[in-house]
Design an enzyme around this catalytic site. Structure first.
Site, short mmCIF file in Angstrom:
data_model
loop_
_atom_site.label_atom_id
_atom_site.label_comp_id
_atom_site.label_asym_id
_atom_site.label_seq_id
_atom_site.Cartn_x
_atom_site.Cartn_y
_atom_site.Cartn_z
N ARG A 1 3.51 7.61 -0.41
CA ARG A 1 4.60 8.58 -0.57
C ARG A 1 5.62 8.14 -1.63
O ARG A 1 6.08 8.94 -2.44
CB ARG A 1 5.31 8.72 0.78
N GLU B 1 0.83 -1.22 0.00
CA GLU B 1 0.00 0.00 0.00
C GLU B 1 0.86 1.27 0.00
O GLU B 1 0.75 2.10 0.89
CB GLU B 1 -0.87 0.05 1.27
N PRO B 2 1.71 1.45 -0.99
CA PRO B 2 2.58 2.63 -0.97
C PRO B 2 1.83 3.90 -1.37
O PRO B 2 0.96 3.87 -2.24
CB PRO B 2 3.63 2.29 -2.04
N TYR C 1 5.49 18.10 11.09
CA TYR C 1 6.50 17.08 11.36
C TYR C 1 7.91 17.64 11.36
O TYR C 1 8.87 16.88 11.34
CB TYR C 1 6.49 16.00 10.25
N ARG D 1 3.45 19.83 6.15
CA ARG D 1 4.47 18.90 6.63
C ARG D 1 5.59 19.58 7.44
O ARG D 1 5.95 19.08 8.50
CB ARG D 1 5.07 18.08 5.48
N TYR E 1 1.06 13.98 0.64
CA TYR E 1 0.64 14.65 1.88
C TYR E 1 0.86 16.17 1.76
O TYR E 1 1.21 16.83 2.73
CB TYR E 1 1.36 14.04 3.10
N CYS F 1 -1.41 33.33 10.07
CA CYS F 1 -1.17 33.96 11.38
C CYS F 1 -0.86 32.91 12.44
O CYS F 1 -1.64 32.70 13.37
CB CYS F 1 -2.38 34.79 11.77
N1 PLP Z 1 -1.52 2.10 4.39
C1 PLP Z 1 -2.01 2.61 5.53
C2 PLP Z 1 -2.94 1.79 6.34
C3 PLP Z 1 -1.67 3.90 5.95
O1 PLP Z 1 -2.16 4.41 7.08
C4 PLP Z 1 -0.77 4.67 5.14
C5 PLP Z 1 -0.35 6.01 5.54
O2 PLP Z 1 -0.66 6.55 6.55
C6 PLP Z 1 -0.29 4.09 3.96
C7 PLP Z 1 -0.68 2.82 3.61
C8 PLP Z 1 0.63 4.85 3.03
O3 PLP Z 1 1.80 5.18 3.64
P1 PLP Z 1 3.00 5.81 2.81
O4 PLP Z 1 2.48 7.00 2.11
O5 PLP Z 1 4.02 6.12 3.81
O6 PLP Z 1 3.45 4.74 1.85
#
Ligand code: PLP
Length: 418
Positions: free
Chosen positions: A276, A273-274, A316, A312, A372, A343
């Site tokens: 970023r 599940e990428p 962070y 960001r 993000y 502000c």
């Molecule tokens: N899968 C789940 C459940 C997440 O909460 C997130 C990010 O918060 C991601 C995948 C994607 O993460 P990243 O963008 O770091 O790959």
């Protein structure tokens, strides 16, 4: 790796001069490179080819329909966390059998919507959620597939706000809670537990925490197997880091080589599940310098974007490289805080940054803002959201126009009693 490069001192996105875009559509604006986006997806596909995983792009990273559609067309599935993201996924005709739904707080409405849409499965994060899914499945007369999100309690060595597998974390089930659910699975007779899910955090630059997490989960899979429980899927989540500054982050190939043997051993279908990794370096935020302000202690570049466009750095303390759209042949280096117009003292894009002397009216690009960035933007201080433009080769198109003042108030109403 990305396709934002200087040609004759002008920053280009692929074959388009970024200053041409900003002159046409105004500032601030997000500019995305299609080629960078798709090449990152292809890199992951190629690195993991041996096990042919389902790669579900994480919509939260950048949920613009055009970005999601480009990836779905390239073969991606989608990882969603809300009814709104499901709506987006269906709007671009994503095959529901390639949609997975995570998140700790899925409402009955969202669960119903997803069941009716026929998604691949929910990533269940608590026993209470399991009960809700069971009740709604009965009501809808369906059998629903789920994976259990496990909190494997590993440290991904990333910012504390984006660690998701600490013991105290709100995400996922402990091994003992998952074990209990699995051993009592007949309670959930309308729910099939098809597999396990982990997502240990974001901007992770090394394979070690994944290896630790998958090793723990593999032990659990074996234990369950000996109790007669078999799974079909293992979803290892997202989290792969990118280079914002000079991080030595692993490439897709290095990551794949390290993790594939463990994944193969499970004998399960793998899901990634990428977010970023795919879209992070594919976008920049372009801003105009409104004022240069010099005080006794600091030089400020006050630009026309801020924490409402890219949160960001404020949230962070994240680093983004900031470069001029036009490089000047002779300019001395100066130290600046690059700040927005919001502000809040926390409204900054960079602190103590050495960069070429910059004047009001010039433009800068905040690099690696594709993930993000826009998706975490807001209207704070009643600032309309920036425009988004997608470039492919020498073509470009607005994929979301800049918001207007009217957009800001469109849904607001003044009741009769005031
Ligand atoms: N899968 C789940 C459940 C997440 O909460 C997130 C990010 O918060 C991601 C995948 C994607 O993460 P990243 O963008 O770091 O790959």
């Amino acid at each position: 790796m990305h396709y934002f490069n200087y040609k004759t001192n002008n920053l280009y996105c692929e074959e388009v001069r970024v200053s041409d875009i900003v002159e046409k559509f105004g500032s601030p604006c997000y500019v995305y490179s299609y080629r960078t986006l798709i090449e990152h997806f292809r890199k992951l596909q190629a690195a993991f080819k041996e096990i042919n995983p389902l790669i579900c792009y994480s919509v939260k990273a950048n949920s613009n329909l055009a970005i999601c559609k480009a990836l779905v067309n390239a073969g991606a599935g989608l990882d969603i966390v809300s009814g709104g993201e499901l709506y987006r996924a269906l709007k671009i005709r994503t095959n529901p059998k390639k949609i997975v739904f995570a998140g700790v707080g899925k409402t009955d409405e969202e669960i119903t919507y997803a069941i009716k849409s026929g998604i691949l499965f929910f990533n269940v994060e608590s026993e209470a959620e399991m009960e809700s899914i069971q009740e709604l499945a009965i009501k809808l007369r369906r059998t629903v597939n789920v994976c259990l999100r496990i909190n494997p309690e590993v440290d991904p060595h990333t910012h504390r706000y984006i660690k998701t597998a600490q013991k105290e974390s709100k995400f996922g089930l402990s091994f003992s809670a998952a074990r209990l659910l699995l051993l009592n699975r007949e309670r959930f007779f309308n729910v099939n537990i098809k597999g396990l899910h982990i997502h240990i955090g974001s901007q992770i630059t090394e394979a070690r925490p994944y290896i630790q997490a998958v090793a723990k989960v593999s032990e659990f899979i074996k234990e369950m197997k000996s109790a007669g429980i078999k799974f079909e899927y293992l979803n290892i989540g997202g989290g792969m880091g990118i280079i914002y500054k000079k991080e030595t982050t692993q490439t897709a190939n290095v990551f794949a080589r390290a993790i594939i043997p463990l994944l193969k051993n499970t004998g399960l279908k793998i899901i990634l599940e990428p977010g970023r990794f795919i879209v992070g370096s594919a976008g920049i935020l372009v801003s105009r310098v409104t004022y240069v302000k010099e005080t006794e202690l600091k030089n400020f570049l006050i630009v026309d974007s801020g924490m409402s466009d890219l949160i960001r750095p404020s949230l962070y303390d994240a680093y983004h490289e900031i470069v001029p759209l036009r490089k000047k042949s002779k300019s001395r280096q100066k130290k600046y805080d690059i700040v927005g117009p919001i502000c809040e003292s926390g409204d900054f894009l960079a602190k103590d940054r050495i960069m070429p002397q910059t004047e009001a009216g010039e433009y800068v690009a905040i690099m690696c803002s594709g993930a993000y960035g826009f998706s975490m933007s807001s209207n704070y201080n009643s600032r309309p959201r920036a425009a988004e433009i997608l470039v492919k080769g020498n073509e470009y198109s607005v994929i979301k126009p800049r918001e207007s003042y009217l957009d800001l108030v469109r849904k607001e109403k003044i009741p009769r009693f005031i």
